[in-house]
Design a protein around this motif. Structure first.
Motif, PDB file in Angstrom:
ATOM      1  N   UNK A  13      34.071  30.350  50.121  1.00 31.44           N
ATOM      2  CA  UNK A  13      33.228  30.622  48.950  1.00 31.44           C
ATOM      3  C   UNK A  13      33.961  31.457  47.898  1.00 31.44           C
ATOM      4  N   UNK A  14      34.782  32.403  48.356  1.00 36.29           N
ATOM      5  CA  UNK A  14      35.488  33.308  47.432  1.00 36.29           C
ATOM      6  C   UNK A  14      37.002  33.158  47.545  1.00 36.29           C
ATOM      7  N   UNK A  15      37.488  31.979  47.893  1.00 39.69           N
ATOM      8  CA  UNK A  15      38.921  31.789  48.167  1.00 39.69           C
ATOM      9  C   UNK A  15      39.826  32.205  47.008  1.00 39.69           C
ATOM     10  N   UNK A  16      39.338  32.093  45.805  1.00 35.93           N
ATOM     11  CA  UNK A  16      40.134  32.497  44.645  1.00 35.93           C
ATOM     12  C   UNK A  16      40.354  33.988  44.545  1.00 35.93           C
ATOM     13  N   UNK A  17      39.615  34.763  45.329  1.00 32.27           N
ATOM     14  CA  UNK A  17      39.722  36.226  45.307  1.00 32.27           C
ATOM     15  C   UNK A  17      40.474  36.772  46.529  1.00 32.27           C
ATOM     16  N   UNK A  18      41.097  35.888  47.281  1.00 31.66           N
ATOM     17  CA  UNK A  18      41.917  36.283  48.429  1.00 31.66           C
ATOM     18  C   UNK A  18      43.380  36.084  48.058  1.00 31.66           C
TER      19      UNK A  18
ATOM     20  N   UNK B 140      41.479  38.188  38.239  1.00 28.78           N
ATOM     21  CA  UNK B 140      40.254  38.933  37.959  1.00 28.78           C
ATOM     22  C   UNK B 140      39.753  39.638  39.218  1.00 28.78           C
ATOM     23  N   UNK B 141      40.632  40.468  39.792  1.00 32.65           N
ATOM     24  CA  UNK B 141      40.355  41.180  41.039  1.00 32.65           C
ATOM     25  C   UNK B 141      40.732  42.646  40.908  1.00 32.65           C
ATOM     26  N   UNK B 142      40.356  43.427  41.907  1.00 33.30           N
ATOM     27  CA  UNK B 142      40.828  44.799  42.074  1.00 33.30           C
ATOM     28  C   UNK B 142      41.458  44.866  43.458  1.00 33.30           C
ATOM     29  N   UNK B 143      42.763  45.076  43.508  1.00 30.15           N
ATOM     30  CA  UNK B 143      43.489  45.093  44.776  1.00 30.15           C
ATOM     31  C   UNK B 143      43.109  46.342  45.562  1.00 30.15           C
ATOM     32  N   UNK B 144      42.743  46.195  46.843  1.00 27.71           N
ATOM     33  CA  UNK B 144      42.379  47.355  47.676  1.00 27.71           C
ATOM     34  C   UNK B 144      43.503  48.399  47.729  1.00 27.71           C
ATOM     35  N   UNK B 145      43.109  49.665  47.813  1.00 28.51           N
ATOM     36  CA  UNK B 145      44.031  50.792  47.702  1.00 28.51           C
ATOM     37  C   UNK B 145      45.229  50.786  48.626  1.00 28.51           C
ATOM     38  N   UNK B 146      45.029  50.579  49.921  1.00 25.12           N
ATOM     39  CA  UNK B 146      46.180  50.643  50.827  1.00 25.12           C
ATOM     40  C   UNK B 146      47.119  49.456  50.619  1.00 25.12           C
ATOM     41  N   UNK B 147      46.582  48.305  50.258  1.00 22.12           N
ATOM     42  CA  UNK B 147      47.439  47.163  49.957  1.00 22.12           C
ATOM     43  C   UNK B 147      48.198  47.410  48.655  1.00 22.12           C
ATOM     44  N   UNK B 148      47.544  48.013  47.702  1.00 25.23           N
ATOM     45  CA  UNK B 148      48.206  48.361  46.444  1.00 25.23           C
ATOM     46  C   UNK B 148      49.354  49.337  46.709  1.00 25.23           C
TER      47      UNK B 148
ATOM     48  N   UNK C 164      49.246  42.782  36.580  1.00 29.82           N
ATOM     49  CA  UNK C 164      49.329  41.358  36.264  1.00 29.82           C
ATOM     50  C   UNK C 164      48.622  40.517  37.324  1.00 29.82           C
ATOM     51  N   UNK C 165      48.803  40.861  38.602  1.00 26.04           N
ATOM     52  CA  UNK C 165      48.080  40.163  39.669  1.00 26.04           C
ATOM     53  C   UNK C 165      46.574  40.340  39.504  1.00 26.04           C
ATOM     54  N   UNK C 166      46.159  41.577  39.250  1.00 33.33           N
ATOM     55  CA  UNK C 166      44.725  41.850  39.098  1.00 33.33           C
ATOM     56  C   UNK C 166      44.144  41.092  37.908  1.00 33.33           C
ATOM     57  N   UNK C 167      44.859  41.058  36.819  1.00 33.89           N
ATOM     58  CA  UNK C 167      44.375  40.345  35.636  1.00 33.89           C
ATOM     59  C   UNK C 167      44.375  38.829  35.855  1.00 33.89           C
ATOM     60  N   UNK C 168      45.414  38.323  36.481  1.00 33.32           N
ATOM     61  CA  UNK C 168      45.537  36.881  36.708  1.00 33.32           C
ATOM     62  C   UNK C 168      44.372  36.326  37.514  1.00 33.32           C
TER      63      UNK C 168
END
Length: 144
Positions: free
Chosen positions: A84-89, A30-38, A24-28
């Motif tokens: 520039x990419x704040x929406x992806x953080x 439009x990201x791919x959460x990094x592996x160790x954080x996931x 749901x976070x990834x879809x909301x």
């Protein structure tokens, strides 16, 4: 981190986050959460609605509180690349009732997986989530 929290004998502090919550976070955003954080979200993150403040006043957010920079922070981002990419953080923790907070980059590219501190002097403080956790346990001052 999980060991540190369990040493405090606080029951109910950690819970397993279901994979669909991460999706749901990834879809909301439009990201791919990094592996160790996931992995952290799946195994160690605080339970929903129960953030977890550690001995160094770091408030580790539950997955339901995690938001991107524009949704959480009204201030101006001083670091051009982060802005520039704040929406992806994704913000995942803050220090001492939001003196500053940390966000992980989920934008593909050279900054993917890096951790930024936001509030004050915005900048990268760790190359990945594992390094961030290591510093949070050994040298919290390096993260502000």
């Amino acid at each position: 981190m999980k060991q540190r929290w369990s040493n405090k004998h606080e029951s109910g502090r950690v819970d397993f986050i279901q994979g669909n919550s991460i999706k749901l976070l990834e879809d909301r955003y439009d990201i791919l959460i990094p592996g160790t954080f996931k992995s952290y979200l799946q195994t160690t993150a605080p339970m929903p609605h129960q953030d977890s403040v550690d001995d160094d006043f770091v408030d580790w957010w539950s997955a339901d509180r995690i938001k991107n920079i524009p949704e959480e922070y009204d201030g101006e981002i001083s670091h051009e690349q982060i802005a520039k990419h704040s929406g992806k953080y994704l913000f995942f923790a803050d220090y001492c009732i939001w003196s500053w907070a940390w966000a992980i980059c989920c934008q593909s590219g050279s900054d993917y997986g890096k951790i930024a501190v936001i509030g004050g002097k915005d900048r990268f403080v760790a190359d990945n989530f594992d390094k961030f956790v290591e510093l949070s346990l050994t040298d919290i001052d390096a993260l502000n």
